[in-house]
Write a protein that holds these residues in place. Structure first.
Motif, PDB file in Angstrom:
ATOM      1  N   ALA A 158       1.643  -4.115   8.579  1.00 43.50           N
ATOM      2  CA  ALA A 158       0.547  -3.593   7.756  1.00 43.50           C
ATOM      3  C   ALA A 158       1.065  -2.995   6.447  1.00 43.50           C
ATOM      4  N   CYS A 159       1.766  -3.841   5.684  1.00 39.89           N
ATOM      5  CA  CYS A 159       2.319  -3.377   4.410  1.00 39.89           C
ATOM      6  C   CYS A 159       1.293  -3.400   3.284  1.00 39.89           C
ATOM      7  N   GLY A 160       0.163  -4.062   3.520  1.00 41.50           N
ATOM      8  CA  GLY A 160      -0.851  -4.193   2.490  1.00 41.50           C
ATOM      9  C   GLY A 160      -1.227  -5.636   2.244  1.00 41.50           C
ATOM     10  N   TRP A 161      -0.277  -6.538   2.496  1.00 40.48           N
ATOM     11  CA  TRP A 161      -0.543  -7.960   2.246  1.00 40.48           C
ATOM     12  C   TRP A 161      -1.306  -8.616   3.383  1.00 40.48           C
ATOM     13  N   GLU A 162      -1.453  -7.913   4.529  1.00 37.60           N
ATOM     14  CA  GLU A 162      -2.155  -8.531   5.652  1.00 37.60           C
ATOM     15  C   GLU A 162      -3.630  -8.789   5.330  1.00 37.60           C
ATOM     16  N   VAL A 176       1.484 -13.576   8.145  1.00 40.95           N
ATOM     17  CA  VAL A 176       0.419 -13.218   9.086  1.00 40.95           C
ATOM     18  C   VAL A 176      -0.301 -14.467   9.568  1.00 40.95           C
ATOM     19  N   GLU A 177      -0.543 -15.402   8.651  1.00 40.68           N
ATOM     20  CA  GLU A 177      -1.216 -16.648   9.025  1.00 40.68           C
ATOM     21  C   GLU A 177      -0.394 -17.434  10.037  1.00 40.68           C
ATOM     22  N   ARG A 178       0.925 -17.482   9.848  1.00 40.02           N
ATOM     23  CA  ARG A 178       1.772 -18.231  10.791  1.00 40.02           C
ATOM     24  C   ARG A 178       1.783 -17.556  12.163  1.00 40.02           C
ATOM     25  N   VAL A 179       1.832 -16.211  12.164  1.00 35.75           N
ATOM     26  CA  VAL A 179       1.805 -15.477  13.436  1.00 35.75           C
ATOM     27  C   VAL A 179       0.495 -15.744  14.156  1.00 35.75           C
ATOM     28  N   SER A 180      -0.607 -15.763  13.395  1.00 35.64           N
ATOM     29  CA  SER A 180      -1.918 -16.035  13.971  1.00 35.64           C
ATOM     30  C   SER A 180      -1.965 -17.429  14.574  1.00 35.64           C
ATOM     31  N   ASP A 181      -1.371 -18.395  13.884  1.00 34.31           N
ATOM     32  CA  ASP A 181      -1.344 -19.766  14.398  1.00 34.31           C
ATOM     33  C   ASP A 181      -0.589 -19.855  15.721  1.00 34.31           C
ATOM     34  N   ARG A 182       0.515 -19.078  15.811  1.00 28.77           N
ATOM     35  CA  ARG A 182       1.329 -19.129  17.032  1.00 28.77           C
ATOM     36  C   ARG A 182       0.590 -18.533  18.219  1.00 28.77           C
ATOM     37  N   SER A 238       0.835  -1.205   0.000  1.00 24.40           N
ATOM     38  CA  SER A 238       0.000   0.000   0.000  1.00 24.40           C
ATOM     39  C   SER A 238       0.871   1.257   0.000  1.00 24.40           C
ATOM     40  N   LYS A 239       0.335   2.304  -0.604  1.00 27.37           N
ATOM     41  CA  LYS A 239       1.061   3.573  -0.643  1.00 27.37           C
ATOM     42  C   LYS A 239       1.164   4.173   0.755  1.00 27.37           C
ATOM     43  N   ASP A 240       0.173   3.914   1.603  1.00 25.25           N
ATOM     44  CA  ASP A 240       0.229   4.399   2.985  1.00 25.25           C
ATOM     45  C   ASP A 240       1.411   3.784   3.719  1.00 25.25           C
ATOM     46  N   PHE A 241       1.659   2.496   3.486  1.00 24.63           N
ATOM     47  CA  PHE A 241       2.810   1.834   4.102  1.00 24.63           C
ATOM     48  C   PHE A 241       4.111   2.484   3.627  1.00 24.63           C
ATOM     49  N   LEU A 242       4.222   2.747   2.337  1.00 22.57           N
ATOM     50  CA  LEU A 242       5.440   3.372   1.812  1.00 22.57           C
ATOM     51  C   LEU A 242       5.632   4.760   2.402  1.00 22.57           C
ATOM     52  N   ARG A 243       4.559   5.499   2.556  1.00 22.04           N
ATOM     53  CA  ARG A 243       4.661   6.840   3.167  1.00 22.04           C
ATOM     54  C   ARG A 243       5.132   6.739   4.614  1.00 22.04           C
TER      55      ARG A 243
END
Length: 603
Positions: A585-589, A596-602, A558-563
């Motif tokens: 929160a780079c946009g791929w979440e 993100v899925e692995r973090v959620s599993d943990r 996302s452009k917001d992440f780049l900013r």
């Protein structure tokens, strides 16, 4: 040398060029029995706009070739850009550029697909199109011409080449190429119908059917392979007839990167991070080595030492490698003890030295670019290198980075001296080679808005660094600032820059990434001829709200992440690798990010 019978027509040319092996094909692993006259088959030529030895080293090219030749309704060949001597001989003999094995002129294929890896190869694309008998511009082609497509990182910043390509493939070729070939099969001999169908599908951008500038909100989304274990993977590779840049078998262990270096375009555009399972890596490696006979295996990615299954792969495959007398190599090392210990056990790594990339000379500037390397990391790494008996190190840096100051350049010299001096405790002095490249702000990165340092600054900085290195007793080289300038112009260019590319090519520009061929004077004349101010593209700071020539291409970040990342860079604040557990929160979440899925599993 003896040439195959199929080259009787060109034998007199091949005997006049310096490296005829670039053009004769027939490598180990090629099927020479392909029926090129079957009207039911889609004829594809994969084209690489650089020399044979560069193109044959590119793993993506090998993957797509092996995938295409396994599709029943496809016949596939390859083509590389002829060197200056071969171009001259082809023109003298009035012979076309052909597929390397089929001897089929490029204009007789249904699809010609280019890989866009480096901006300074773009004039080579025009050379290949013209020699192949294909009109340069999409608008000038008819149904008798091939569909000219492009993929790779350059396709995500497509506008400088927008007039020359029919279709840009945005994302992972393993899912895009088969789909495109299916469409071409169904719309055979109707280019417009193929383009109209592809424009409806995610991952394809058809410039001829779109209007620039684009309305706000119109985007063309990149497509990705969600799971590398389920994606197509080659079980063999073409083995070259002559030496190439990376002469080895290769297996991609993961795609993407989460380290978040703010200067790195690849680290942004190849997200999300997707790992291949260790079991799959080992199986693929064994199959490729058995099929090719290579004596070196490379485990490749943007940062192979970050692969979570690395130790498991090494343990599992080592007995096989020892039995076959194959060495293992990694293309990149982190600055830490783990990497050095790993290198100690990799026979393919020369004992003469290891390569590291601190990128910047001071901690302040390394924090600006989010490199994640500390002074302590650097000191411990050099000490470990010396302690384990290595003779030296090669260090990669950049100059002209955002916020760079005089002390940052001085820091490059100090880091190199630190490397030399760390060996004293072990009664040796490490040999140090330093390579410095001028920084190029790239699209889809937090620095995409930043001005590029001027050629004058880079020349002055490079000469100063080289002088200091000479005094310090180590070698230092720096990249030609004029080439860096041109790369910056093209990288952030629009359609107007495309006109300059064509004009420079007409004036004789070829192989601009090769120092022996590059001539900035030709380019400056071309810019003047088409009314383009190159400094506005390279050296101008962009307004944060400015519509950029690549804003219509959605790479997933996302452009917001780049900013936010740019603001943190200017404040000297770090962003922690999200593999540690915190999503940035780079946009791929919101798009199914595996991390993100692995973090959620943990949790």
């Amino acid at each position: 040398m003896d040439f195959p019978e199929r080259f009787d027509r060109r034998k007199h040319i091949l005997s006049k060029v310096k490296k005829p092996c670039r053009y004769i094909g027939g490598e180990w692993g090629i099927d020479l029995s392909v029926d090129w006259e079957d009207p039911k088959k889609v004829k594809l030529c994969l084209a690489f706009p650089d020399t044979y030895e560069v193109g044959m080293s590119y793993l993506g090219f090998q993957i797509l070739f092996d995938q295409a030749r396994r599709i029943p309704h496809v016949s596939v060949d390859r083509c590389y850009c002829p060197w200056l001597d071969m171009e001259q001989e082809l023109r003298r003999a009035n012979l076309p550029l052909t597929g390397i094995n089929s001897e089929k002129p490029l204009c007789e294929f249904d699809v010609v697909g280019f890989t866009l890896q480096y901006e300074l190869t773009y004039t080579n694309i025009l050379t290949m199109l013209e020699l192949g008998g294909i009109p340069l511009k999409s608008c000038d082609r008819s149904n008798s011409d091939p569909l000219v497509i492009a993929g790779g990182p350059g396709a995500l910043c497509p506008e400088p080449l927008g007039d020359f390509f029919d279709v840009f493939c945005l994302g992972d070729g393993e899912i895009l190429l088969p789909e495109l070939l299916d469409v071409v099969k169904e719309t055979k001999n109707d280019r417009l119908a193929a383009m109209e169908e592809l424009r409806k599908r995610q991952g394809f951008y058809v410039p001829l059917l779109e209007e620039a500038p684009f309305e706000e909100g119109i985007t063309y989304k990149r497509r990705v392979v969600p799971n590398l274990d389920e994606a197509f993977t080659p079980t063999s590779m073409l083995v070259p007839l002559s030496g190439i840049v990376h002469d080895r078998a290769a297996v991609e262990v993961f795609r993407g990167c989460t380290r978040g270096c703010r200067f790195c375009q690849a680290g942004m555009i190849y997200r999300p991070l997707r790992e291949r399972s260790p079991k799959n890596v080992v199986e693929i490696a064994k199959k490729i080595l058995k099929a090719t006979g290579w004596e070196e295996l490379g485990l490749v990615s943007l940062a192979s030492c970050d692969y979570s299954g690395l130790n498991e792969v090494i343990d599992a495959i080592s007995p096989f490698l020892e039995e076959k007398n194959v060495t293992l190599s990694l293309p990149s090392l982190r600055m830490d003890a783990f990497s050095i210990e790993l290198a100690q056990n990799l026979k393919a790594v020369s004992r003469s030295g290891l390569t590291f990339a601190p990128e910047a000379g001071t901690q302040r500037l390394r924090d600006v670019i989010n490199k994640g390397v500390t002074e302590e990391d650097i000191k411990k790494t050099f000490e470990e290198v010396a302690r384990r008996g290595w003779e030296g190190v090669k260090l990669y840096f950049m100059m002209g980075l955002p916020t760079e100051k005089e002390e940052d350049l001085e820091g490059i010299i100090e880091v190199a001296k630190e490397a030399m001096n760390r060996g004293k405790g072990f009664k040796k002095r490490l040999k140090v080679n330093v390579s410095v490249a001028g920084f190029v702000p790239k699209p889809h990165t937090p620095f995409q808005w930043e001005p590029q340092a001027s050629m004058e600054y880079l020349n002055q900085a490079g000469r100063w660094l080289k002088g200091q290195a000479k005094k310090g007793g180590f070698k230092l080289s720096y990249h030609d600032p004029e080439q860096t300038f041109l790369e910056g112009v093209v990288a952030r260019g629009d359609r107007s820059v495309g006109a300059a590319i064509e004009e420079a090519w007409k004036m004789g520009a070829r192989f601009d990434g090769w120092s022996e061929c590059f001539d900035l004077g030709t380019w400056m004349k071309a810019f003047e001829a088409v009314g383009v101010d190159p400094y506005q593209y390279a050296n101008r700071a962009r307004d944060m709200e400015e519509v950029l020539p690549w804003d219509h291409i959605d790479v997933g970040i996302s452009k917001d992440f780049l900013r936010r990342e740019r603001a943190k860079a200017l404040a000297g604040k770090l962003t922690v690798d999200c593999r540690g557990g915190k999503c940035n929160a780079c946009g791929w979440e919101t798009r199914g990010c595996p991390v993100v899925e692995r973090v959620s599993d943990r949790s």
